[in-house]
Design a protein around this motif. Structure first.
Motif, PDB file in Angstrom:
ATOM      1  N   LEU A  74      26.581  47.603  14.824  1.00 21.10           N
ATOM      2  CA  LEU A  74      26.233  47.984  13.794  1.00 21.10           C
ATOM      3  C   LEU A  74      27.568  48.614  12.967  1.00 21.10           C
ATOM      4  N   HIS A  75      27.569  48.263  11.817  1.00 22.88           N
ATOM      5  CA  HIS A  75      29.018  48.297  11.017  1.00 22.88           C
ATOM      6  C   HIS A  75      28.850  49.052   9.802  1.00 22.88           C
ATOM      7  N   PRO A  76      29.807  49.955   9.386  1.00 21.82           N
ATOM      8  CA  PRO A  76      29.814  50.833   8.032  1.00 21.82           C
ATOM      9  C   PRO A  76      30.274  49.610   7.153  1.00 21.82           C
ATOM     10  N   ARG A  77      29.802  49.923   5.811  1.00 24.61           N
ATOM     11  CA  ARG A  77      30.042  49.123   4.824  1.00 24.61           C
ATOM     12  C   ARG A  77      31.615  49.019   4.484  1.00 24.61           C
ATOM     13  N   GLU A  78      32.607  50.255   4.514  1.00 28.05           N
ATOM     14  CA  GLU A  78      33.754  50.266   4.309  1.00 28.05           C
ATOM     15  C   GLU A  78      34.544  49.427   4.873  1.00 28.05           C
ATOM     16  N   ILE A  79      34.503  48.816   5.887  1.00 30.29           N
ATOM     17  CA  ILE A  79      35.187  48.087   6.674  1.00 30.29           C
ATOM     18  C   ILE A  79      35.140  46.566   6.015  1.00 30.29           C
ATOM     19  N   TRP A  80      33.727  46.486   5.740  1.00 31.46           N
ATOM     20  CA  TRP A  80      33.391  44.776   5.074  1.00 31.46           C
ATOM     21  C   TRP A  80      33.984  44.884   3.799  1.00 31.46           C
ATOM     22  N   GLU A  89      36.344  42.209  10.947  1.00 38.30           N
ATOM     23  CA  GLU A  89      36.710  43.433  10.315  1.00 38.30           C
ATOM     24  C   GLU A  89      36.738  44.564  11.281  1.00 38.30           C
ATOM     25  N   VAL A  90      35.996  44.652  12.268  1.00 35.72           N
ATOM     26  CA  VAL A  90      36.062  45.669  13.306  1.00 35.72           C
ATOM     27  C   VAL A  90      37.541  45.484  14.408  1.00 35.72           C
ATOM     28  N   MET A  91      37.742  44.206  14.691  1.00 34.23           N
ATOM     29  CA  MET A  91      38.847  43.861  15.444  1.00 34.23           C
ATOM     30  C   MET A  91      40.094  44.093  14.867  1.00 34.23           C
TER      31      MET A  91
END
Length: 615
Positions: A74-80, A112-114
């Protein structure tokens, strides 16, 4: 040792009606998977056992070059948004909101997460290079889930990421992954080819796909048997044989020809008695743009016309790359092309002032610069140096002849934007190319600075200067390894897997479980095989031999030992699925060693044999 009677192996005699490819049919029939919803599958006992084996091979080879992480799905919009891909991913991304109204998505990939971890944790060149990987569930809102596990909405991926100080370091990390992938696919028993590929939404300067040839595939590989050139259709290049030009008519200048109702290339060619190779085709697109700068006004869509030879087709991945390069020359890097779609009728009218079917390049008003305000005209290289061609006249029921590119019309961009076709000539050696269907099982990318730059990752070099790390991204679809193995190894009775990933190495089948001697021998041989280090399935069900044989052939186990009447001569029957069910009589005293040799592919030494009791 596992006993069949105690396991859940729901085999089926018939495949589901919607199953079209072999892997889908047999995975369901063999009780490996069951469908929950479109593109969503549950892995049952045999399927999960096989996936675990594949995962272990991938993990062992990746541990040789990198470090394993486990990241949120689950990822936040901000990093994308920081990378500019929140809009680029479009409808393929699963999006949701939390109870506070904040936008989230389910991860399709982890660049993005990495990069966010690297941005916060990497400070110095002394910490580089880094190779980080994970094995995780990924999600894609696939519009047309089909073909079982080949096109799904949830899947297991090994994705890894490299961070290096410079391009030379990236070359090393890229080669490490290339070699690791070869070892993985070799160990999984796949016949595969590594091909040049298009980077797509991932971005980057170079990429390779690892492909398995199969009619179940939806990708196409263009290859040359003469010089071993191979590339994905989205990347493949080719040379064209010379075309006989039409003789000019009249004064040789563009001339109107009445072609009532003949809007299609084939109809025009037949009506004028010419080849489609002598015709100019137009494909009209609208490029949808997005500015990743927060709160910026979104740019207007831009019209694009592509002209190419009448028998050719547009490769939209190539076109996207050409238009993106042109866009970045006239706009900021934050502006990207999110979609290239066919023009709507009103857009065609605005750009060409003519009806579809009769569009042409002569007399068009084009943009001063490509991908700026106005119409961008792209001409495929296949029209270079051509003369006296046929094209639409931008007038209902009329075409033009005697049209010569460069003399009678101009363009903004001239580039290779066509699909290479069967029979085109290899750009390297000039021999004919072939085109075949394939499944992608792995993809490696040289990302460059796309993510580290946009997300602000920086380290200090040896001179104390702040620099941006260069990145690579590398993915493997674990379910696709399984499906590709099945596509390569099946017959009318079922499929077989390499011993390295099969749920069991061998299935032991007593033909009559009520016969005490046969049953006792089967149990004894199963124990001896297990003591020798093999995974054994004992079919102890009270079923007819034919039923057991059919089930054993179906479920992917590479070897079977039938124990029956020949036991009176101290003999059993060993069946090898990969050789069309080849049968061989083997003595009971030698059967364990025999199967061990088959499984390992080499003879076990005396010392190894002594370490595995045979009784």
């Amino acid at each position: 040792m596992h006993r069949w009677s105690q396991l859940f192996i729901p085999t089926l005699r018939e495949a589901p009606a919607d199953a079209e490819v072999a892997s889908h049919k047999f995975l369901v029939r063999a009780g490996y998977i069951r469908q929950l919803a479109a593109g969503l599958y549950s892995f049952l006992f045999l399927g999960n056992r096989t996936l675990v084996r594949i995962t272990q091979i991938v993990r062992e080879e990746m541990d040789r070059i990198g470090q394993e992480f486990y990241l949120p799905a689950l990822h936040p919009r901000e990093i994308w948004e920081a990378s500019g891909r929140w809009q680029v991913m479009g409808d393929n991304m699963f999006r949701l909101k939390d109870r506070g109204g904040r936008d989230l998505c389910l991860g399709m990939t982890e660049e993005e997460v990495m990069t966010e971890i690297a941005r916060k944790e990497l400070r110095s060149y002394k910490q580089l290079p880094q190779i980080w990987y994970q094995i995780q569930q990924k999600f894609r809102d696939e519009p047309r889930p089909k073909s079982g596990l080949l096109r799904v909405r949830q899947f297991t991926m090994k994705d890894s990421y490299s961070f290096d100080l410079d391009a030379a370091g990236l070359d090393v990390s890229y080669k490490k992954h290339y070699d690791a992938y070869c070892r993985i696919f070799d160990r999984c028993g796949l016949k595969y080819v590594a091909v040049e590929a298009h980077s797509g939404a991932m971005g980057g300067s170079q990429s390779h796909e690892f492909m398995v040839y199969t009619d179940a595939g939806e990708d196409f590989v263009v290859s040359c048997p003469s010089c071993n050139y191979a590339a994905n259709l989205e990347k493949a290049i080719s040379k064209l044989e010379p075309v006989q030009e039409l003789a000019p008519t009249g004064d040789g200048k563009p001339e109107l020809v009445h072609t009532p109702g003949k809007g299609a290339i084939a109809d025009v060619a037949e009506f004028l008695n010419v080849s489609p190779k002598q015709d100019i085709k137009v494909v009209a697109y609208t490029a949808v743009l997005h500015d990743a700068t927060p709160k910026s006004e979104q740019p207007k869509p831009l019209p694009v016309a592509v002209f190419l030879r009448g028998d050719h087709t547009v490769n939209e991945a190539k076109l996207h790359a050409v238009l993106t390069r042109a866009l970045h020359e006239v706009s900021r890097p934050e502006v990207s092309i999110t979609e290239i779609r066919p023009m709507h009728p009103e857009e065609v009218e605005a750009s060409f002032k003519a009806p579809g079917g009769f569009l042409g390049p002569v007399g068009l008003e084009i943009a001063a610069k490509p991908m700026s305000s106005g119409l961008t005209v792209v001409v495929d290289g296949g029209l270079n140096a051509r003369e006296n061609m046929i094209c639409g006249a931008n007038k209902l029921d009329y075409h033009l002849r005697n049209v010569t590119p460069g003399r009678d019309f101009q363009w903004n961009l001239n580039a290779d934007v066509r699909n290479a076709a069967e029979g085109d000539l290899c750009a390297n050696c000039g021999k004919p190319l072939i085109v075949a269907k394939a499944v992608e099982i792995g993809h490696i990318f040289k990302l460059g600075y796309k993510y580290s730059e946009s997300m602000g990752a920086r380290v200090l070099d040896e001179n104390g200067k702040e620099v941006t790390p260069i990145m690579g991204s590398y993915g493997i679809g674990l379910e696709r390894i399984l499906t590709s193995c099945i596509e390569q190894n099946n017959d009318a009775n079922g499929f077989w897997l390499p011993a390295s990933i099969a749920p069991f190495h061998v299935v032991v089948v007593p033909t009559n479980t009520t016969d005490e001697k046969i049953n006792s021998a089967a149990i004894g041989i199963a124990h001896r095989l297990e003591d020798a280090g093999l995974d054994v399935l004992l079919d102890d069900r009270d079923e007819r031999p034919g039923v057991k044989f059919k089930d054993a052939d179906l479920i992917g186990v590479p070897y079977r030992i039938n124990i029956g009447k020949k036991l009176a001569e101290d003999m059993v029957e060993v069946v090898t699925r990969s050789k069309g069910g080849e049968r061989e009589d083997v003595g009971t005293a030698e059967v364990v060693q025999h199967v061990m040799n088959l499984v390992t592919g080499h003879r076990v030494t005396a010392d190894q044999s002594a370490s595995h009791p045979q009784g």
